[in-house]
Motif scaffolding. Structure first.
Motif, PDB file in Angstrom:
ATOM      1  N   GLY A 607       0.706  -1.258  -0.111  1.00 52.42           N
ATOM      2  CA  GLY A 607      -0.057   0.021   0.097  1.00 52.42           C
ATOM      3  C   GLY A 607       0.903   1.114   0.000  1.00 52.42           C
ATOM      4  N   THR A 608      -0.007   2.409  -0.294  1.00 53.60           N
ATOM      5  CA  THR A 608       0.854   3.487  -0.056  1.00 53.60           C
ATOM      6  C   THR A 608       0.233   4.742   0.930  1.00 53.60           C
ATOM      7  OG1 THR A 608       1.220   3.366  -2.559  1.00 53.60           O
ATOM      8  CG2 THR A 608       1.056   5.707  -1.662  1.00 53.60           C
ATOM      9  N   ILE A 609       0.979   5.414   1.428  1.00 56.65           N
ATOM     10  CA  ILE A 609       0.584   6.475   2.436  1.00 56.65           C
ATOM     11  C   ILE A 609       0.809   7.940   1.658  1.00 56.65           C
ATOM     12  CG2 ILE A 609       0.830   7.574   4.402  1.00 56.65           C
ATOM     13  CD1 ILE A 609       1.292   5.189   5.825  1.00 56.65           C
ATOM     14  N   LEU A 610       0.023   8.702   1.343  1.00 54.09           N
ATOM     15  CA  LEU A 610       0.179   9.822   0.762  1.00 54.09           C
ATOM     16  C   LEU A 610       0.115  11.040   1.627  1.00 54.09           C
ATOM     17  CD1 LEU A 610       0.613  11.660  -1.856  1.00 54.09           C
ATOM     18  CD2 LEU A 610      -1.836  12.301  -1.910  1.00 54.09           C
ATOM     19  N   LEU A 611       1.235  11.725   2.178  1.00 45.29           N
ATOM     20  CA  LEU A 611       1.414  12.894   2.943  1.00 45.29           C
ATOM     21  C   LEU A 611       1.166  14.188   2.510  1.00 45.29           C
ATOM     22  CD1 LEU A 611       4.547  11.313   4.668  1.00 45.29           C
ATOM     23  CD2 LEU A 611       2.318  11.117   5.669  1.00 45.29           C
ATOM     24  N   VAL A 612       0.149  14.672   2.871  1.00 46.65           N
ATOM     25  CA  VAL A 612      -0.499  16.051   2.226  1.00 46.65           C
ATOM     26  C   VAL A 612       0.397  17.168   2.869  1.00 46.65           C
ATOM     27  CG1 VAL A 612      -2.306  17.433   1.435  1.00 46.65           C
ATOM     28  CG2 VAL A 612      -2.712  15.216   1.684  1.00 46.65           C
TER      29      VAL A 612
END
Length: 718
Positions: A607-612
């Motif tokens: 999976g992927t974590i997108l840090l905004v």
């Protein structure tokens, strides 16, 4: 300084916020002052763990999360809001057990875990790509929305008209189909599914004479968004052109390509006419395949052979893809460049069209192959004069119905698509060889009409969103499932007996995902009509119009210029003296500069974590999280300033792959992140959670707070 409060948001019809840390009434009031209306519901698990359910689907949950995690935030609140907050605080349900009752656990009543219709079947690859195009496209562009319009002469009984369409809706499962709401069991970020509802209602509006302008109505119907979770992705508007019952009435039928293509709509229109003549009843008969049968058929296909074919047949890098040289950088004044889409038209007379058809047939080809050859020559010419062979590439529209599924030709479903085609144009080689190469490539590709451009990109090793082509060429065959009024079909005489005459439906030239779309079709007189729709941000109207005019010129002159030994270079000489096309704008970078990987995933599928990035945060604000968070997911971010469009463009590959996705960030990122998840949900995906904690200038302590919050949201696998 570390902020004690952390928040994980679960989007849904009732957004839920899992709050960890000390919570007092003033802090809650400060955050909830951002709510427009409604009373929130608060559940107290312990003194440092609460769940907050916000009112209404579009509550600004991200803004509330930002305020709860920002030290000293005290927005102004009205007396009514203060009273609502006191009520929520006093009515909070105590629950001393600190169990797994956060926003990502099932709960009764309204919300993401409420009872839903059957889960349905996985959406097709083509449907997913349509949804991703719309999700990441420019808002208000009307992308992947089709329209037919025509005139109805004679009396039009609105009640009978409506009843006939309702009968078609009841008979045709595709008109009762929609993308289903997702459940927690699906996994966050999981791909869309298609379910068929028991019933659906037609959206029909009749505008009386003088109450609306036709062109404005056509545009407003195209730009009015569809609810993709509501069955019946087709609507109709009627406009009386004069007062009185005799008409004529103009009809526009608007539909979404995620569920219907042009042939589907013409099939449905024929069924409607039959139902209208039968006073709102549809004919019975044997069951034929429907949209769900097509989805089941796709699920059974073995990808080994198409994968092997497209790994070799995909266009090579460096192919010429637009009829003009690529600019070295953004066009001068690109910030003020016109937006929207342009439209150009050309026409070959019936005699010119017949001559082209006879010439192509004499070489063992078709009119569509001739059109492909003319377009290939123009793409080759975009590289400037020179004798060296060069590859060109464009998209070739396919019906998607040439598949081994009995009855596929009559299925109303989104089967139509486009496949990349490339050919080496050698100016020293005879035109006959260019035609043969294009014919053979089209025949080979037609064996895999059910494949999508995204699948080709993935199988070729270039990635699911590789930019193989920038133009698409569509030749509409004359095999229309709705014969014209002058044809032998008795349907027209039966309508005439009712005092009704209908004109053949015309398709509206609509924006395409590609910068340039060329469409060819025959009119009732046998003329060949050519249209070009261009994205003005990539190719200007004069360049698109010139490209279409030169295409028409080549199609007129090919039968006159070409003999057995005539070379492609000699045909190109017919354009000598005409200026070369002007430069086209380079493919734009995604908003914010695209996805930046801070750390790769520990294993495939993790999976992927997108840090905004929060507003005003330094570019390297998440560098410390690489060491603070040890989960297996890929850690990514986007270049600041990051808006919702930047986040959506960045996570498109993750959504396309159906991998787990989580959005997170320091305080201030919640509003943007939550809006991104809301739009993801609106386009059929299970919305990812949003985890907010710490501040961008809080140093290592804030990084640790955010790491703990990400770990809690990611679950046991983190």
């Amino acid at each position: 300084m570390s902020v004690a409060m952390t928040v994980v948001i679960a989007p849904g019809s009732v957004p839920a916020l899992d709050l960890r840390g000390p919570l007092d009434q003033d802090a809650l009031a400060a955050a909830l002052a951002a709510l427009p209306s409604g009373t929130p519901a608060l559940r107290r698990h312990t003194a440092t763990h609460h769940t907050l359910h916000l009112p209404r689907q579009h509550s600004p949950a991200g803004t509330v999360a930002d305020l709860l995690t920002t030290p000293g935030a005290r927005p102004r609140q009205t007396p009514a809001r203060a009273e609502a907050v006191r009520t929520a605080w006093q009515d909070a349900v105590p629950e001393e057990a600190d169990g797994p009752d956060g926003p990502y656990a099932p709960r009764s009543g309204e919300g993401p875990a409420a009872v839903r219709p059957a889960a349905g079947l996985p959406a097709s690859a083509r449907q997913r790509e349509v949804l991703l195009d719309v999700l990441t496209g420019r808002p208000g562009a009307g992308l992947h929305v089709g329209q037919l319009h025509w005139r109805w002469h004679g009396p039009l009984d609105t009640g009978r008209f409506h009843a006939a369409w309702e009968a078609v809706f009841a008979q045709e499962s595709v008109l009762r189909a929609a993308f289903t709401d997702r459940t927690p069991a699906d996994g966050f970020g999981s791909a869309p599914r298609v379910g068929v509802h028991r019933s659906a209602s037609l959206q029909l509006v009749r505008h009386h004479h003088g109450s609306a302008d036709w062109h404005s109505l056509l545009a407003s119907e195209r730009l009015r968004a569809f609810d993709l979770h509501r069955p019946g992705l087709l609507r109709i508007a009627l406009l009386d052109e004069q007062a009185g019952a005799a008409g004529p009435t103009r009809i526009v039928l608007t539909y979404h390509h995620a569920m219907l293509d042009g042939r589907s709509v013409r099939l449905l229109l024929r069924a409607f006419y039959r139902a209208y003549l039968a006073d709102g009843r549809t004919a019975g008969g044997e069951r034929r395949p429907d949209v769900l049968d097509h989805l089941r058929w796709l699920a059974r296909q073995d990808h080994a052979r198409p994968r092997a074919y497209w790994s070799l047949a995909a266009p090579p890098p460096g192919s010429r893809t637009l009829p003009g040289p690529a600019a070295a950088g953004p066009r001068a004044g690109a910030g003020r460049a016109p937006r929207g889409h342009g439209l150009a038209r050309q026409r070959l007379s019936p005699s010119e069209a017949a001559r082209l058809r006879d010439w192509a047939a004499g070489l063992g080809a078709t009119e569509s192959t001739a059109l492909h050859a003319a377009w290939a020559l123009l793409l080759y010419r975009s590289g400037g004069p020179g004798p060296a062979p060069a590859p060109v590439a464009f998209g070739m529209a396919v019906s998607g119905r040439g598949i081994a599924l009995e009855g596929a030709a009559g299925i109303p479903a989104p089967l139509r698509g486009a496949l990349p085609v490339h050919v080496d144009v050698d100016p020293a080689a005879p035109m006959e060889r260019l035609l043969a190469d294009l014919r053979d490539r089209a025949l080979d590709a037609a064996a895999y009409e059910w494949v999508t451009a995204g699948q080709v990109g993935a199988w070729s090793g270039h990635g699911p969103h590789a930019s193989f082509t920038d133009s698409v060429v569509c030749f509409e065959t004359p095999q229309d499932p709705l014969p014209g009024p002058d044809g032998p079909d008795p349907l027209w005489s039966e309508l005439a007996a009712e005092g009704v005459r209908v004109e053949p439906p015309q398709a509206v030239a609509a924006p395409a995902p590609e910068p340039l779309a060329i469409r060819a079709c025959h009119d009732r007189e046998g003329a060949l009509l050519l249209t070009a729709v261009n994205d003005r941000t990539r190719i200007a109207d004069p360049e698109a119009a010139a490209a279409l005019a030169r295409t028409a010129r080549l199609l007129r002159e090919l039968p006159l210029l070409t003999r057995g030994s005539t070379t492609a270079g000699e045909v190109l000489d017919s354009l000598a003296g005409l200026p070369l096309p002007g430069p086209v704008a380079p493919a734009p970078l995604p908003p914010g500069g695209g996805l930046l990987t801070l750390r790769a995933a520990a294993r495939p599928g993790a999976g992927t974590i997108l840090l905004v990035p929060p507003p005003g945060a330094p570019e390297a604000c998440y560098d410390g999280l690489v060491h603070a968070y040890r989960g297996p997911e890929a850690l990514t971010t986007v270049r600041a300033p990051a808006d919702t469009a930047a986040c959506l463009a960045a996570v498109r590959p993750v959504l396309a792959a159906g991998e787990p996705l989580l959005l997170g960030g320091f305080s201030g990122a919640g509003s943007t992140a939550y809006e991104a998840t809301r739009r993801i949900a609106a386009h059929g995906w299970r919305p990812p959670l949003v985890a907010i904690a710490g501040t961008a200038d809080g140093g290592a302590a804030s990084a640790r707070d955010l790491a703990r919050t990400l770990a809690a949201a990611a679950g046991p696998g983190a």
